[in-house]
Design a protein around this motif. Sequence first.
Motif, PDB file in Angstrom:
ATOM      1  N   LYS A  82       0.799  -1.230   0.000  1.00  0.00           N
ATOM      2  CA  LYS A  82       0.000   0.000   0.000  1.00  0.00           C
ATOM      3  C   LYS A  82       0.834   1.284   0.000  1.00  0.00           C
ATOM      4  CE  LYS A  82      -3.730  -2.500   0.339  1.00  0.00           C
ATOM      5  NZ  LYS A  82      -4.353  -2.710   1.646  1.00  0.00           N
ATOM      6  N   THR A  83       2.080   1.215   0.490  1.00  0.00           N
ATOM      7  CA  THR A  83       2.866   2.443   0.643  1.00  0.00           C
ATOM      8  C   THR A  83       4.205   2.403  -0.091  1.00  0.00           C
ATOM      9  OG1 THR A  83       1.852   2.842   2.813  1.00  0.00           O
ATOM     10  CG2 THR A  83       3.916   4.017   2.323  1.00  0.00           C
ATOM     11  N   ILE A  84       5.027   1.400   0.205  1.00  0.00           N
ATOM     12  CA  ILE A  84       6.402   1.405  -0.296  1.00  0.00           C
ATOM     13  C   ILE A  84       6.463   1.243  -1.815  1.00  0.00           C
ATOM     14  CG2 ILE A  84       8.637   0.225  -0.211  1.00  0.00           C
ATOM     15  CD1 ILE A  84       7.939  -0.530   2.718  1.00  0.00           C
ATOM     16  N   ARG A  85       5.861   0.183  -2.328  1.00  0.00           N
ATOM     17  CA  ARG A  85       5.913  -0.039  -3.775  1.00  0.00           C
ATOM     18  C   ARG A  85       5.291   1.098  -4.577  1.00  0.00           C
ATOM     19  NH1 ARG A  85       4.162  -6.412  -4.147  1.00  0.00           N
ATOM     20  NH2 ARG A  85       6.224  -7.358  -3.798  1.00  0.00           N
ATOM     21  N   PRO A  86       4.087   1.561  -4.210  1.00  0.00           N
ATOM     22  CA  PRO A  86       3.491   2.669  -4.989  1.00  0.00           C
ATOM     23  C   PRO A  86       4.355   3.932  -4.991  1.00  0.00           C
ATOM     24  CG  PRO A  86       1.815   1.594  -3.653  1.00  0.00           C
ATOM     25  CD  PRO A  86       3.133   1.034  -3.216  1.00  0.00           C
ATOM     26  N   ALA A  87       4.978   4.251  -3.858  1.00  0.00           N
ATOM     27  CA  ALA A  87       5.822   5.450  -3.806  1.00  0.00           C
ATOM     28  C   ALA A  87       7.029   5.306  -4.723  1.00  0.00           C
ATOM     29  CB  ALA A  87       6.264   5.707  -2.374  1.00  0.00           C
ATOM     30  N   LEU A  88       7.738   4.189  -4.620  1.00  0.00           N
ATOM     31  CA  LEU A  88       8.910   3.968  -5.455  1.00  0.00           C
ATOM     32  C   LEU A  88       8.542   3.956  -6.942  1.00  0.00           C
ATOM     33  CD1 LEU A  88      10.703   1.205  -3.342  1.00  0.00           C
ATOM     34  CD2 LEU A  88      11.410   3.596  -3.585  1.00  0.00           C
ATOM     35  N   ALA A  89       7.386   3.400  -7.254  1.00  0.00           N
ATOM     36  CA  ALA A  89       6.958   3.312  -8.651  1.00  0.00           C
ATOM     37  C   ALA A  89       6.685   4.679  -9.262  1.00  0.00           C
ATOM     38  CB  ALA A  89       5.701   2.442  -8.755  1.00  0.00           C
ATOM     39  N   THR A  90       6.375   5.658  -8.423  1.00  0.00           N
ATOM     40  CA  THR A  90       6.124   7.013  -8.920  1.00  0.00           C
ATOM     41  C   THR A  90       7.316   7.935  -8.697  1.00  0.00           C
ATOM     42  OG1 THR A  90       4.997   7.553  -6.824  1.00  0.00           O
ATOM     43  CG2 THR A  90       3.624   6.825  -8.665  1.00  0.00           C
ATOM     44  N   GLY A  91       8.494   7.352  -8.420  1.00  0.00           N
ATOM     45  CA  GLY A  91       9.708   8.129  -8.335  1.00  0.00           C
ATOM     46  C   GLY A  91       9.969   8.819  -7.017  1.00  0.00           C
ATOM     47  N   ARG A  92       9.262   8.402  -5.964  1.00  0.00           N
ATOM     48  CA  ARG A  92       9.476   9.013  -4.650  1.00  0.00           C
ATOM     49  C   ARG A  92      10.349   8.102  -3.786  1.00  0.00           C
ATOM     50  NH1 ARG A  92       3.496   9.603  -2.771  1.00  0.00           N
ATOM     51  NH2 ARG A  92       3.346   7.754  -4.107  1.00  0.00           N
ATOM     52  N   THR A  93      11.374   8.673  -3.201  1.00  0.00           N
ATOM     53  CA  THR A  93      12.218   7.934  -2.261  1.00  0.00           C
ATOM     54  C   THR A  93      11.415   7.654  -1.000  1.00  0.00           C
ATOM     55  OG1 THR A  93      14.375   8.641  -3.067  1.00  0.00           O
ATOM     56  CG2 THR A  93      14.200   8.234  -0.697  1.00  0.00           C
ATOM     57  N   VAL A  94      11.597   6.472  -0.432  1.00  0.00           N
ATOM     58  CA  VAL A  94      10.891   6.083   0.790  1.00  0.00           C
ATOM     59  C   VAL A  94      11.872   6.056   1.955  1.00  0.00           C
ATOM     60  CG1 VAL A  94       9.594   4.251   1.950  1.00  0.00           C
ATOM     61  CG2 VAL A  94       9.174   4.735  -0.474  1.00  0.00           C
ATOM     62  N   ILE A  95      11.527   6.761   3.034  1.00  0.00           N
ATOM     63  CA  ILE A  95      12.320   6.755   4.260  1.00  0.00           C
ATOM     64  C   ILE A  95      11.477   6.090   5.340  1.00  0.00           C
ATOM     65  CG2 ILE A  95      13.629   8.136   5.896  1.00  0.00           C
ATOM     66  CD1 ILE A  95      13.328  10.482   3.932  1.00  0.00           C
ATOM     67  N   SER A  96      11.929   4.950   5.839  1.00  0.00           N
ATOM     68  CA  SER A  96      11.130   4.204   6.803  1.00  0.00           C
ATOM     69  C   SER A  96      11.831   4.048   8.146  1.00  0.00           C
ATOM     70  CB  SER A  96      10.785   2.815   6.251  1.00  0.00           C
ATOM     71  OG  SER A  96       9.952   2.112   7.155  1.00  0.00           O
ATOM     72  N   ASP A  97      11.086   4.318   9.202  1.00  0.00           N
ATOM     73  CA  ASP A  97      11.535   4.056  10.575  1.00  0.00           C
ATOM     74  C   ASP A  97      11.294   2.566  10.826  1.00  0.00           C
ATOM     75  OD1 ASP A  97      11.901   3.850  13.307  1.00  0.00           O
ATOM     76  OD2 ASP A  97      10.797   5.674  13.793  1.00  0.00           O
ATOM     77  N   ARG A  98      12.317   1.771  10.611  1.00  0.00           N
ATOM     78  CA  ARG A  98      12.355   0.314  10.744  1.00  0.00           C
ATOM     79  C   ARG A  98      11.795  -0.404   9.509  1.00  0.00           C
ATOM     80  NH1 ARG A  98      14.305  -0.780  15.571  1.00  0.00           N
ATOM     81  NH2 ARG A  98      13.745   0.387  17.438  1.00  0.00           N
ATOM     82  N   PHE A  99      12.307  -1.640   9.339  1.00  0.00           N
ATOM     83  CA  PHE A  99      11.818  -2.566   8.308  1.00  0.00           C
ATOM     84  C   PHE A  99      12.204  -3.965   8.776  1.00  0.00           C
ATOM     85  CE2 PHE A  99      11.904  -4.419   3.879  1.00  0.00           C
ATOM     86  CZ  PHE A  99      10.570  -4.220   3.609  1.00  0.00           C
ATOM     87  N   ALA A 100      12.527  -4.853   7.875  1.00  0.00           N
ATOM     88  CA  ALA A 100      12.745  -6.261   8.222  1.00  0.00           C
ATOM     89  C   ALA A 100      13.924  -6.485   9.145  1.00  0.00           C
ATOM     90  CB  ALA A 100      12.914  -7.098   6.954  1.00  0.00           C
ATOM     91  N   ASP A 101      14.928  -5.611   9.114  1.00  0.00           N
ATOM     92  CA  ASP A 101      16.079  -5.790  10.000  1.00  0.00           C
ATOM     93  C   ASP A 101      15.664  -5.797  11.466  1.00  0.00           C
ATOM     94  OD1 ASP A 101      17.962  -5.988   7.950  1.00  0.00           O
ATOM     95  OD2 ASP A 101      18.218  -3.814   7.845  1.00  0.00           O
TER      96      ASP A 101
END
Length: 208
Positions: A82-101
């Motif tokens: 819902k968030t990460i893929r759509p943003a990247l697909a439209t050329g927006r860098t994604v900055i996330s507070d935590r992920f799989a690590d």
Amino acid sequence: MDGAARFITFEGIDGSGKSTQIRRLSTRLESAGIPHVMTREPGGSPGAEEIRRLLVEGDPERWSAETEILLFTAARRDHLEKTIRPALATGRTVISDRFADSTRVYQGATRGDLRRTVDVLHAEMIGREPDLTFILDMDPRAALTRGLGRGNGEERFEEFGLDFQERLRAGFLDLAAEFPERCRVIDAGRDAEAIADDIARTVLEVLA
């Protein structure tokens, strides 16, 4: 790198200053005219935010590590869709507070020998790693004091205590050694502006 949108994550023990540094980086990127999305885990999408409340509130012993892995993976999948893929697909860098690590360390390394379980689920259900990860490293005692002082009702993991935070720190440093191509360890015990300068310099070089 070629200047395309990137997926950037911030990791570290509770109270290490991730949220502060993410906001500062967002301000720097906005000033530079770089389109981006600021998000967090668990959460970052409506469905994942509902799961977040189950994970970060309540009794520390509310869930087993195995149940937490499943809940985090479900939230992450919704966040990705819902968030990460759509943003990247439209050329927006994604900055996330935590992920799989975080799941690799919190559930996979410090609450039982469950790293293989985390990795199998991640490969099957997520299949995406960040392009760049900042690991904010600082003294666990100072970070724990800061984390417990927030008083926002989301202190479930802080309430596991200092020993848990020390094991988390070791886990994140091990992770940085495991993934040196994308992980940058940042001394988070310094002045916040100096930390922000280091982070912004690295990100702008990556995005250039």
